[in-house]
Design an enzyme around this catalytic site. Structure first.
Site, mmCIF file in Angstrom:
data_model
loop_
_atom_site.group_PDB
_atom_site.id
_atom_site.type_symbol
_atom_site.label_atom_id
_atom_site.label_comp_id
_atom_site.label_asym_id
_atom_site.label_seq_id
_atom_site.Cartn_x
_atom_site.Cartn_y
_atom_site.Cartn_z
ATOM 1 N N ARG A 33 0.767 -1.251 0.000
ATOM 2 C CA ARG A 33 0.000 0.000 0.000
ATOM 3 C C ARG A 33 0.798 1.301 0.000
ATOM 4 N NH1 ARG A 33 -2.749 -3.881 2.489
ATOM 5 N NH2 ARG A 33 -4.838 -4.329 1.708
ATOM 6 N N ILE A 102 5.612 -13.078 4.120
ATOM 7 C CA ILE A 102 5.786 -14.429 3.587
ATOM 8 C C ILE A 102 7.207 -14.625 3.070
ATOM 9 C CG2 ILE A 102 3.345 -14.705 2.992
ATOM 10 C CD1 ILE A 102 3.973 -13.794 0.157
ATOM 11 N N HIS A 118 0.427 -15.672 7.222
ATOM 12 C CA HIS A 118 0.108 -15.839 5.799
ATOM 13 C C HIS A 118 1.029 -16.819 5.082
ATOM 14 C CE1 HIS A 118 -2.105 -11.702 5.991
ATOM 15 N NE2 HIS A 118 -2.820 -12.700 6.461
ATOM 16 N N CYS A 147 4.728 -31.077 -10.091
ATOM 17 C CA CYS A 147 5.358 -32.125 -9.288
ATOM 18 C C CYS A 147 5.755 -33.294 -10.193
ATOM 19 C CB CYS A 147 4.342 -32.590 -8.242
ATOM 20 S SG CYS A 147 4.897 -33.922 -7.189
ATOM 21 N N CYS A 149 4.723 -36.103 -9.854
ATOM 22 C CA CYS A 149 3.492 -36.887 -10.030
ATOM 23 C C CYS A 149 2.526 -36.217 -11.017
ATOM 24 C CB CYS A 149 2.792 -37.107 -8.679
ATOM 25 S SG CYS A 149 1.783 -35.701 -8.149
ATOM 26 N N SER A 188 -0.210 -1.764 7.519
ATOM 27 C CA SER A 188 -1.336 -0.827 7.430
ATOM 28 C C SER A 188 -2.507 -1.311 8.287
ATOM 29 C CB SER A 188 -1.771 -0.696 5.969
ATOM 30 O OG SER A 188 -2.239 -1.946 5.496
HETATM 31 P P1 CNA Z 1 0.698 -3.000 3.504
HETATM 32 O O1 CNA Z 1 -0.778 -2.895 3.518
HETATM 33 O O2 CNA Z 1 1.409 -2.808 2.215
HETATM 34 O O3 CNA Z 1 1.228 -1.918 4.567
HETATM 35 C C1 CNA Z 1 2.594 -1.683 4.754
HETATM 36 C C2 CNA Z 1 2.719 -0.543 5.750
HETATM 37 O O4 CNA Z 1 4.082 -0.405 6.106
HETATM 38 C C3 CNA Z 1 2.257 0.804 5.221
HETATM 39 O O5 CNA Z 1 1.376 1.381 6.156
HETATM 40 C C4 CNA Z 1 3.540 1.633 5.094
HETATM 41 O O6 CNA Z 1 3.356 2.983 5.416
HETATM 42 C C5 CNA Z 1 4.434 0.968 6.098
HETATM 43 N N1 CNA Z 1 5.867 0.995 5.778
HETATM 44 C C6 CNA Z 1 6.469 0.743 4.587
HETATM 45 N N2 CNA Z 1 7.803 0.774 4.718
HETATM 46 C C7 CNA Z 1 8.045 1.070 6.036
HETATM 47 C C8 CNA Z 1 9.239 1.250 6.789
HETATM 48 N N3 CNA Z 1 10.448 1.131 6.252
HETATM 49 N N4 CNA Z 1 9.115 1.533 8.108
HETATM 50 C C9 CNA Z 1 7.891 1.670 8.692
HETATM 51 N N5 CNA Z 1 6.733 1.521 8.008
HETATM 52 C C10 CNA Z 1 6.815 1.215 6.699
HETATM 53 O O7 CNA Z 1 1.208 -4.378 4.108
HETATM 54 P P2 CNA Z 1 0.569 -5.256 5.284
HETATM 55 O O8 CNA Z 1 1.623 -6.179 5.710
HETATM 56 O O9 CNA Z 1 -0.106 -4.428 6.290
HETATM 57 O O10 CNA Z 1 -0.559 -6.051 4.488
HETATM 58 C C11 CNA Z 1 -0.663 -7.357 4.642
HETATM 59 C C12 CNA Z 1 -0.291 -8.168 3.381
HETATM 60 C C13 CNA Z 1 0.921 -7.696 2.629
HETATM 61 C C14 CNA Z 1 0.060 -9.540 3.833
HETATM 62 O O11 CNA Z 1 -0.864 -10.430 3.334
HETATM 63 C C15 CNA Z 1 1.450 -9.852 3.273
HETATM 64 O O12 CNA Z 1 1.555 -11.195 2.892
HETATM 65 C C16 CNA Z 1 1.597 -8.962 2.113
HETATM 66 N N6 CNA Z 1 2.945 -8.680 1.644
HETATM 67 C C17 CNA Z 1 4.039 -9.262 2.206
HETATM 68 C C18 CNA Z 1 5.321 -8.975 1.745
HETATM 69 C C19 CNA Z 1 6.510 -9.639 2.391
HETATM 70 O O13 CNA Z 1 6.420 -10.784 2.814
HETATM 71 N N7 CNA Z 1 7.638 -8.928 2.505
HETATM 72 C C20 CNA Z 1 5.483 -8.065 0.693
HETATM 73 C C21 CNA Z 1 4.330 -7.478 0.108
HETATM 74 C C22 CNA Z 1 3.079 -7.803 0.603
#
Ligand code: CNA
Length: 236
Positions: A33, A102, A118, A147, A149, A188
């Site tokens: 996001r 993930i 997740h 796979c 299989c 978020s």
């Molecule tokens: P999101 O909705 O993208 O929110 C990310 C939040 O992190 C935002 O509010 C940003 O402002 C904030 N943010 C970004 N960079 C920084 C930073 N350096 N320091 C502090 N804050 C920061 O992601 P959520 O995790 O809330 O949403 C859940 C989803 C995203 C899950 O289902 C995950 O599997 C999925 N996801 C995971 C990955 C990963 O594994 N790295 C990557 C992309 C998405």
């Protein structure tokens, strides 16, 4: 350094960290996001649609095209936030990490008690015979991974429309309920049911480290709007 946060970390013995994609942006993995996140790029379908169970079953090849290009970062390394959390666990201060990520970076940093709500791109299973495949196996295939299989190999990640793993949720809930401090970071808090778990924390040290506002800001005892890697690097 944020003195209040540093003091609370020093004094706490059962810290739980609840995190999301923002924890790994400083490792070069885009989140969903942020302005440069996946939700603000253009695809034939919105990412929520591509990352759904229905889409996976109906348009498997297209799913994997997106998944390989946008979700797999085999060379990403843990940043200061991952490393500090692993350090706290080893020091007996942190009882668990509840993550929506993930990418496996917490384990790469050395953390042991990681509750992956997740799932993980590091684990993949044949949908027919359940044979295990690593991320490396997936990286060495093209199109829909199959796979031996003949079955389709599915990443062990929770897609939209799919339920969370009961055992992982139970353990994550227990850790949050028993925590004497909870730090929420890089999320978020928009994705349910995962985001609902933070309501289980009843203590008086709820810290939020996130670049943008979240629905929990009003409830938090301390809100820090800075990059989490930078914030954590300065902590004891
Ligand atoms: P999101 O909705 O993208 O929110 C990310 C939040 O992190 C935002 O509010 C940003 O402002 C904030 N943010 C970004 N960079 C920084 C930073 N350096 N320091 C502090 N804050 C920061 O992601 P959520 O995790 O809330 O949403 C859940 C989803 C995203 C899950 O289902 C995950 O599997 C999925 N996801 C995971 C990955 C990963 O594994 N790295 C990557 C992309 C998405």
């Amino acid at each position: 350094m944020n003195e209040t946060l540093a003091k609370w970390v020093e004094e706490s013995r059962r810290i739980v960290f609840f995190g999301g994609a923002g924890v790994s942006t400083e490792s070069g993995i885009p989140d969903f996001r942020s302005v440069d996140g996946l939700y603000n790029q253009q695809y034939d379908y919105p990412p929520e649609t591509i990352l759904s169970h229905t889409f996976f079953m109906r348009k498997t090849e297209e799913f994997f095209r997106f998944y390989r290009n946008k979700m797999l970062f085999p060379d990403a390394l843990p940043n200061a936030a991952h490393r500090k959390l692993a350090h706290w666990e080893a020091a007996g201060k942190l009882t668990g990490i509840v993550t929506q990520n993930i990418d496996g970076l917490h384990q790469k940093a050395g953390s042991k008690r990681v509750y992956e709500l997740h799932g993980s791109v590091l684990r993949n299973y044949c949908m027919k015979c359940r044979k295990f495949y690593s991320l490396d196996d997936i990286m060495h295939t093209q199109g829909v991974p199959r796979c031996t299989c003949g079955g389709v190999i599915k990443p062990d990640v929770v897609l939209y429309e799919e339920p969370l793993d009961n055992e992982v949720v139970t353990r994550a809930c227990a850790a949050i309920e028993q925590a004497d401090m909870m730090i929420i970071g890089g999320t978020s808090l928009n994705v349910y049911p995962a985001a609902g778990l933070v309501d289980l924390y009843r203590g008086s040290r709820l810290v939020l480290v996130n670049l943008s506002g979240t629905p929990q800001d009003d409830r938090a005892d301390l809100v820090i709007r800075e990059r989490i890697g930078q914030v954590f690097a300065e902590l004891p």
